[in-house]
Enzyme design. Structure first.
Site, PDB file in Angstrom:
ATOM      1  N   HIS A   1       0.823  -1.211   0.000  1.00 42.08           N
ATOM      2  CA  HIS A   1       0.000   0.000   0.000  1.00 42.08           C
ATOM      3  C   HIS A   1       0.853   1.256   0.000  1.00 42.08           C
ATOM      4  CE1 HIS A   1      -3.603  -2.348   0.568  1.00 42.08           C
ATOM      5  NE2 HIS A   1      -4.312  -1.242   0.444  1.00 42.08           N
TER       6      HIS A   1
ATOM      7  N   LYS B   1      -9.847  -7.828   8.081  1.00 42.54           N
ATOM      8  CA  LYS B   1     -10.548  -8.072   9.345  1.00 42.54           C
ATOM      9  C   LYS B   1     -10.437  -6.832  10.217  1.00 42.54           C
ATOM     10  CE  LYS B   1      -6.606 -10.244  11.706  1.00 42.54           C
ATOM     11  NZ  LYS B   1      -6.291  -9.720  13.025  1.00 42.54           N
TER      12      LYS B   1
HETATM   13  S1  SF4 Z   1      -5.538 -15.563  14.393  1.00 38.70           S
HETATM   14 FE1  SF4 Z   1      -3.996 -14.523  15.624  1.00 38.70          FE
HETATM   15  S2  SF4 Z   1      -2.108 -14.747  14.514  1.00 38.70           S
HETATM   16 FE2  SF4 Z   1      -3.767 -15.149  13.092  1.00 38.70          FE
HETATM   17  S3  SF4 Z   1      -4.251 -13.193  12.117  1.00 38.70           S
HETATM   18 FE3  SF4 Z   1      -5.573 -13.375  13.902  1.00 38.70          FE
HETATM   19  S4  SF4 Z   1      -4.467 -12.326  15.545  1.00 38.70           S
HETATM   20 FE4  SF4 Z   1      -2.981 -12.762  13.912  1.00 38.70          FE
END
Ligand code: SF4
Lengths: 185, 280
Positions: free
Chosen positions: A39, A104
């Protein structure tokens, strides 16, 4: 949970408008990977008036830095990374026609405003479901910034990539509405 | 005295880092299984099932559960009657990390100088804490720490008068601010007391204690239970999409502190809570 919608990529304006926060989708078609370092370079290119190394219009960017592929596999585990780190670098891409983002976690208000203005959706993939998501990626090729390794921009072809519409093009935000419903339960 | 060749440590650490990245530890797996039916959001239920499916697939194919295969944090207890041979223990642990991440197709996520940010390309160095203990064994407890959750951790120097209620508020506030970012359902490690650094260290250590295993003191168990209940009433739910499974478990560790202080650190781990223990 709503019924699952099958969506083809790249996203048309019509599809973008039809997607609503809370929709469960399976995405098929092409998308591009990009996270922090990529980015930064895209924005540097825009600031310097250079051409971008990927066709941005109607495309979807997936915030991911996959694990290395084992021999015989297309890609290593490939779940989403946290999106807010891209918030300061997103508006110029929306302005140039980016229609979808997959990651996310929450987005900044200015990103949501940009999504409303230019018409784009934000999907969440399940964080930590890297092996499952990788099994829906059927092709991978490097497009730009190869020196960034896992952070280089890749073009992926996916089949039935599972995601949830979290923020739609009207700015409805599942992270805000759902949490309230279950508070104090 | 018992002689241990540090070369053995290299092999063991290499195996451990691969194993925890491919196979979700049983305590976490069982807890996800147990909490699924109790989740009231349908989306939440679906996500918990997908996480189990992901763990099964990763285990079967021997690929990482999550692509962020973490930075290695090791707590090492060295018995005072152990004589080490063949080099430095720290070098051996780092060599094990290097070997495991390379052989295991794990992502190398460590940068050297944190401002220049050049990848060290072998996931070293690990963060290593040593403790000298009685006996003639070496105990290695390690985790692969993802940073989506690490970034959501917080510390605060509370006033002594803030007390237990202040601690509870700060923990809940931290989880609430983290929202969807640390990939809930999370595991929460809380360090209370000591100094700023000690509180952080024991908070990290708390994350390595298996789910289902409470602290040894009754008053701390009560605190752990109250925190878990309070966190699960925040409404965040799996992936932050609403529900009552925000945390799988809360572990608290304490240490004596100064009359003028009450340090608290909340270290957050995701459901990809990768940890293991070996005794040599
Ligand atoms: S599960 Fe844990 S290690 Fe995997 S992306 Fe999410 S916060 Fe990061």
């Amino acid at each position: 949970m709503s019924e699952i919608k099958r969506i083809n990529l790249p996203l048309t304006d019509e599809v973008v408008r039809s997607l609503k926060a809370g929709d469960n989708v399976l995405l098929s078609g092409e998308l591009y990977t990009g996270r922090d370092a990529a980015h930064k370079r895209l924005i540097e290119a825009i600031d310097a008036n250079q051409a971008l190394p990927l066709p941005i219009e109607h495309q979807t960017i997936y915030y991911v830095g996959p694990a290395p592929a084992k021999p015989g596999e297309v890609i290593g585990s490939a779940g989403p990374t946290t999106s807010y780190r891209m918030d300061d670098l997103t508006l110029p891409l929306l302005e140039r026609g980016l229609k979808g983002m997959i990651g996310k976690g929450e987005r900044a208000e200015k990103v949501i405003e940009g999504m409303k203005k230019y018409g784009a959706v934000y999907f969440a993939a399940i964080g930590g479901a890297g092996a499952l998501i990788a099994s829906t990626i059927i092709k991978k090729e490097v497009i730009a910034y190869e020196d960034l390794g896992a952070e280089a921009i890749h073009r992926l072809v996916v089949k039935d990539f599972p995601a949830i519409v979290v923020i739609d093009s009207e700015g409805n935000n599942l992270y805000r509405t759902e949490r309230e419903k279950y508070k104090g339960e | 005295m018992r002689t241990i060749d540090v070369g053995d440590v290299i092999e063991i650490v290499a195996e451990m880092v691969k194993e925890i990245n491919y196979h979700l530890p049983e305590d976490v797996y069982h807890r996800l299984e147990a909490m699924g039916p109790l989740e009231s959001s349908l989306t939440g239920k679906h996500i918990l099932r997908e996480l189990l499916k992901n763990a099964d697939l990763a285990s079967q194919k021997e690929v990482p559960i999550c692509q962020d295969t973490g930075m290695v944090v090791a707590f090492v207890e060295v018995g005072q009657e152990v004589k080490l041979e063949g080099g430095l223990l720290t070098d051996a642990i780092n060599a094990g990390v290097r070997k495991g991440y390379e052989e295991g197709f794990l992502r190398k996520s460590v940068v050297g100088n944190p401002l220049e940010r050049v990848n060290t390309k072998d996931n070293t160095p690990a963060i290593i804490y040593y403790d000298l203990v009685e006996g003639d064994q070496i105990k290695i407890e390690l985790g692969a720490k993802g940073f989506g959750s690490e970034n959501m951790s917080r510390s605060k120097m509370l006033k002594p008068s803030d007390g237990r209620a202040g601690v509870i508020d700060f923990v809940k506030e931290t989880v609430s601010l983290a929202g969807p970012n640390p990939c809930p359902p999370i595991v929460v490690g809380v360090g209370i007391g000591g100094t700023l650094d000690k509180a952080a260290q024991i908070a990290k250590k708390a994350l390595l204690r298996p789910i289902g295993q409470h602290h040894s003191e009754a008053s701390v168990i009560l605190l752990e239970e109250e925190l878990l209940e309070g966190i699960n009433k925040l409404g965040i739910g799996p992936q932050g999409l609403g529900g009552n499974t925000t945390a799988l478990w809360v572990n608290v560790e304490m240490y004596p502190t100064h009359i003028a202080g009450l340090p608290v650190v909340v270290n957050i781990n995701c459901h990809a809570s990768r940890h293991a223990k070996r005794v040599i």
